[in-house]
Design a protein around this motif. Sequence first.
Motif: not given
Length: 160
Positions: A1-10
């Motif tokens: 899953m990708i964070c919608p705010k900071c775009k961090s993956k996994n």
Amino acid sequence: MICPKCKSKNQFGNFCSECGNPLKEKCPECGKMEPIGRKICETKLEEARKAQKEYLKNKVREWRIIGGVIGGIVGGSILGFLTVFGFWILANAKFAEHTLISHHWQFWGGLILLGMFITLFVFPIISLGLKKQRQAEQKAIQKFLQEHPDYAEILRQAEE
């Protein structure tokens, strides 16, 4: 899953491990925690897919049984033909010196005929069986969607 705010993956869990942003929320339909921004309830989608898979398993199994019987009859006929043909080649090879065809030509002629037989009969039968299998699956899917309009809507929304 990708964070919608900071775009961090996994990302795993309910919150982003980098910025702490919520990744999941309580689904109003089923009450389980599901990803934010989903199109439909993941629990209902899983239920619809499971029901469709079970339906297909039961409906297409009937075709597989019929296909197995047909395959057994055709396969048995082919095996019988090849056995008789093989014995014919061996019998003629034993008396090759008394015939107009040499031993070499009988062997290669037999292989050529065998290759032609496999190409002309076996491969089309297998191809036809696979085609019928796909057709049976497509018909079963359409019937499932007609019989279960609630699941059909969930699956349609998931494809969008």
